[in-house]
Design a protein around this motif. Sequence first.
Motif, PDB file in Angstrom:
ATOM      1  N   LEU A   1       0.831  -1.207   0.000  1.00  0.00           N
ATOM      2  CA  LEU A   1       0.000   0.000   0.000  1.00  0.00           C
ATOM      3  C   LEU A   1       0.864   1.254   0.000  1.00  0.00           C
ATOM      4  CD1 LEU A   1      -2.714  -1.173   2.540  1.00  0.00           C
ATOM      5  CD2 LEU A   1      -3.013  -0.856   0.079  1.00  0.00           C
ATOM      6  N   MET A   2       1.935   1.259   0.781  1.00  0.00           N
ATOM      7  CA  MET A   2       2.813   2.438   0.814  1.00  0.00           C
ATOM      8  C   MET A   2       3.604   2.574  -0.485  1.00  0.00           C
ATOM      9  SD  MET A   2       4.052   2.923   4.761  1.00  0.00           S
ATOM     10  CE  MET A   2       4.689   1.275   5.013  1.00  0.00           C
ATOM     11  N   ALA A   3       3.978   1.454  -1.080  1.00  0.00           N
ATOM     12  CA  ALA A   3       4.632   1.523  -2.394  1.00  0.00           C
ATOM     13  C   ALA A   3       3.676   2.127  -3.416  1.00  0.00           C
ATOM     14  CB  ALA A   3       5.087   0.136  -2.836  1.00  0.00           C
ATOM     15  N   GLY A   4       2.383   1.811  -3.281  1.00  0.00           N
ATOM     16  CA  GLY A   4       1.381   2.405  -4.155  1.00  0.00           C
ATOM     17  C   GLY A   4       1.278   3.912  -3.973  1.00  0.00           C
ATOM     18  N   TRP A   5       1.389   4.381  -2.717  1.00  0.00           N
ATOM     19  CA  TRP A   5       1.405   5.837  -2.485  1.00  0.00           C
ATOM     20  C   TRP A   5       2.540   6.483  -3.282  1.00  0.00           C
ATOM     21  CZ3 TRP A   5       1.484   5.788   3.617  1.00  0.00           C
ATOM     22  CH2 TRP A   5       0.225   5.402   4.093  1.00  0.00           C
TER      23      TRP A   5
ATOM     24  N   VAL B   1     -12.137   8.379  10.642  1.00  0.00           N
ATOM     25  CA  VAL B   1     -11.264   7.222  10.845  1.00  0.00           C
ATOM     26  C   VAL B   1     -11.768   6.070   9.999  1.00  0.00           C
ATOM     27  CG1 VAL B   1     -12.586   6.474  12.870  1.00  0.00           C
ATOM     28  CG2 VAL B   1     -10.209   5.770  12.635  1.00  0.00           C
ATOM     29  N   GLY B   2     -10.849   5.247   9.520  1.00  0.00           N
ATOM     30  CA  GLY B   2     -11.231   4.098   8.714  1.00  0.00           C
ATOM     31  C   GLY B   2     -12.087   3.113   9.498  1.00  0.00           C
ATOM     32  N   GLU B   3     -13.084   2.579   8.846  1.00  0.00           N
ATOM     33  CA  GLU B   3     -14.000   1.645   9.502  1.00  0.00           C
ATOM     34  C   GLU B   3     -13.273   0.468  10.140  1.00  0.00           C
ATOM     35  OE1 GLU B   3     -17.910  -1.106   8.311  1.00  0.00           O
ATOM     36  OE2 GLU B   3     -16.715  -0.128   6.749  1.00  0.00           O
ATOM     37  N   LYS B   4     -12.193  -0.005   9.508  1.00  0.00           N
ATOM     38  CA  LYS B   4     -11.492  -1.197   9.967  1.00  0.00           C
ATOM     39  C   LYS B   4     -10.331  -0.899  10.914  1.00  0.00           C
ATOM     40  CE  LYS B   4     -12.650  -3.901   5.827  1.00  0.00           C
ATOM     41  NZ  LYS B   4     -12.093  -4.669   4.690  1.00  0.00           N
ATOM     42  N   GLU B   5     -10.221   0.330  11.369  1.00  0.00           N
ATOM     43  CA  GLU B   5      -9.128   0.670  12.282  1.00  0.00           C
ATOM     44  C   GLU B   5      -9.441   0.232  13.706  1.00  0.00           C
ATOM     45  OE1 GLU B   5      -6.621   4.019  11.441  1.00  0.00           O
ATOM     46  OE2 GLU B   5      -8.136   4.792  10.060  1.00  0.00           O
ATOM     47  N   SER B   6      -8.443   0.293  14.564  1.00  0.00           N
ATOM     48  CA  SER B   6      -8.585  -0.205  15.925  1.00  0.00           C
ATOM     49  C   SER B   6      -9.559   0.642  16.737  1.00  0.00           C
ATOM     50  CB  SER B   6      -7.225  -0.217  16.626  1.00  0.00           C
ATOM     51  OG  SER B   6      -6.808   1.105  16.937  1.00  0.00           O
ATOM     52  N   ALA B   7     -10.031   0.050  17.834  1.00  0.00           N
ATOM     53  CA  ALA B   7     -10.960   0.764  18.721  1.00  0.00           C
ATOM     54  C   ALA B   7     -10.336   2.039  19.259  1.00  0.00           C
ATOM     55  CB  ALA B   7     -11.374  -0.158  19.868  1.00  0.00           C
TER      56      ALA B   7
ATOM     57  N   GLY C   1     -15.130   0.701   4.962  1.00  0.00           N
ATOM     58  CA  GLY C   1     -14.261  -0.335   4.430  1.00  0.00           C
ATOM     59  C   GLY C   1     -12.775  -0.043   4.503  1.00  0.00           C
ATOM     60  N   ALA C   2     -12.384   1.091   5.056  1.00  0.00           N
ATOM     61  CA  ALA C   2     -10.984   1.510   5.003  1.00  0.00           C
ATOM     62  C   ALA C   2     -10.206   1.056   6.236  1.00  0.00           C
ATOM     63  CB  ALA C   2     -10.888   3.027   4.877  1.00  0.00           C
ATOM     64  N   ASN C   3      -8.935   0.702   6.024  1.00  0.00           N
ATOM     65  CA  ASN C   3      -8.006   0.506   7.126  1.00  0.00           C
ATOM     66  C   ASN C   3      -7.126   1.745   7.254  1.00  0.00           C
ATOM     67  OD1 ASN C   3      -5.668   0.243   5.354  1.00  0.00           O
ATOM     68  ND2 ASN C   3      -6.308  -1.863   4.936  1.00  0.00           N
ATOM     69  N   HIS C   4      -6.115   1.662   8.114  1.00  0.00           N
ATOM     70  CA  HIS C   4      -5.300   2.860   8.368  1.00  0.00           C
ATOM     71  C   HIS C   4      -4.584   3.341   7.110  1.00  0.00           C
ATOM     72  CE1 HIS C   4      -3.287   5.655  11.068  1.00  0.00           C
ATOM     73  NE2 HIS C   4      -2.156   5.392  10.431  1.00  0.00           N
ATOM     74  N   PHE C   5      -4.255   2.453   6.217  1.00  0.00           N
ATOM     75  CA  PHE C   5      -3.462   2.821   5.048  1.00  0.00           C
ATOM     76  C   PHE C   5      -4.312   3.173   3.841  1.00  0.00           C
ATOM     77  CE2 PHE C   5      -0.833   0.349   7.849  1.00  0.00           C
ATOM     78  CZ  PHE C   5       0.363   1.050   7.873  1.00  0.00           C
ATOM     79  N   THR C   6      -5.533   2.702   3.800  1.00  0.00           N
ATOM     80  CA  THR C   6      -6.416   3.032   2.674  1.00  0.00           C
ATOM     81  C   THR C   6      -7.343   4.199   2.987  1.00  0.00           C
ATOM     82  OG1 THR C   6      -8.055   1.366   3.377  1.00  0.00           O
ATOM     83  CG2 THR C   6      -6.365   0.660   1.814  1.00  0.00           C
ATOM     84  N   ALA C   7      -7.298   4.702   4.217  1.00  0.00           N
ATOM     85  CA  ALA C   7      -8.214   5.775   4.617  1.00  0.00           C
ATOM     86  C   ALA C   7      -8.020   7.051   3.806  1.00  0.00           C
ATOM     87  CB  ALA C   7      -8.046   6.075   6.104  1.00  0.00           C
TER      88      ALA C   7
END
Length: 271
Positions: free
Chosen positions: A22-26, A211-217, A244-250
Motif C-alpha cells: 500500500l505504501m509503495a502504491g502511495w 477514521v477508517g472503519e477497519k481501524e482499531s478501537a 471499508g478503510a483501514n489505516h493505510f487506505t483511509a
Amino acid sequence: MSGIDYEVEYNNRARVPENPALMAGWARDAAAYRLQRAPRSMRYGPGSRNTIDFFAGDGQGPVVVFIHGGYWQALDGSSFSHCARGLNSHGIDVAVPTYDLGPLVSIDTIIQQMRAAARELARLGRPLVISGHSAGGHLAACMLATDWPALDTSLPTELVIAAYAISGLFDLVPLVETSINKALGLDGESAKAASPLFWRPPAQGILDAVVGEKESAEYHRQSRTIAESWGAAGIATRSGTIGGANHFTAIAPLAEGGSPMVLRLKALARR
C-alpha cells in the motif's frame, strides 16, 4: 490498569500486513501525479526537509494543506502528492509540507515546524484548511488550536479556519509504553503536553475527525473523543468513519474528485 493492549491497538503495520504494498502504491501514484502536475517548491525554514510542495489550483479562496503521517518518524510529503489530485480537480490549491522526524527532533519541534509552514503559507494572504493523516491528523488539530496572533501579531486569528483529521491521534499518552515511542522519547508529561485533546480548545473554526472503519478501537476513540471535547467547548465538530478503510487506505478518497472526503474539504474551503 486500562486493560487495553496499546501495542496492538496502535501498531498499524502489524494490523495491516499488506502495508508495504500500500505504501509503495502511495509513492508510485505520487510520482505519477508530480509528472502530470509539477508542484512549486516553497521553503519555510533552513533545513533540508523544511519544504512545501504547492499544487496550484485556480488561486482563489483558502488553501488546503495536507500533512503526512508516519508516527512523526517516517515518510515525507513527496509520497503524498497524489492526495492533491481530488481537490486540484475542483480548482483548489493544495500545499503538502514535509517536516523533520524523530528521533532527531521531538514532536514539539515538529509542531513548531508545521506552524512555521502555516506562517509561510499565510504570506499568500488566504486562509488555510489543514488536513492530515495519522500523525498529520494530530498536527492538523494542533494548527486549528494554535493562537496565531500570539505567535505573530501580523497573523489573523482565523488563519486556520478548519481542520480535517484522518485517522488522527490527539491523546498521545497511550503511546508512551509502546514500541512506537522508541523514536519519540515521550514520557507522560511530554506526551500530554503534545496532545491537542488537553490543550485549550480552539476559539473558532471547524474540526472533522474521521477514521477508517477497519481501524482499531483506540483510533475510533481518538476521533470521537476530540470531536466531543471540542464540540462541547463550542466549535463545530464532526466525527465519522470511512467505509471499508483501514489505516493505510483511509486517505485513498483524497485522489478522487467526486469522493465524499474531497467534497467535504471543498465545502470547507469554499464556504
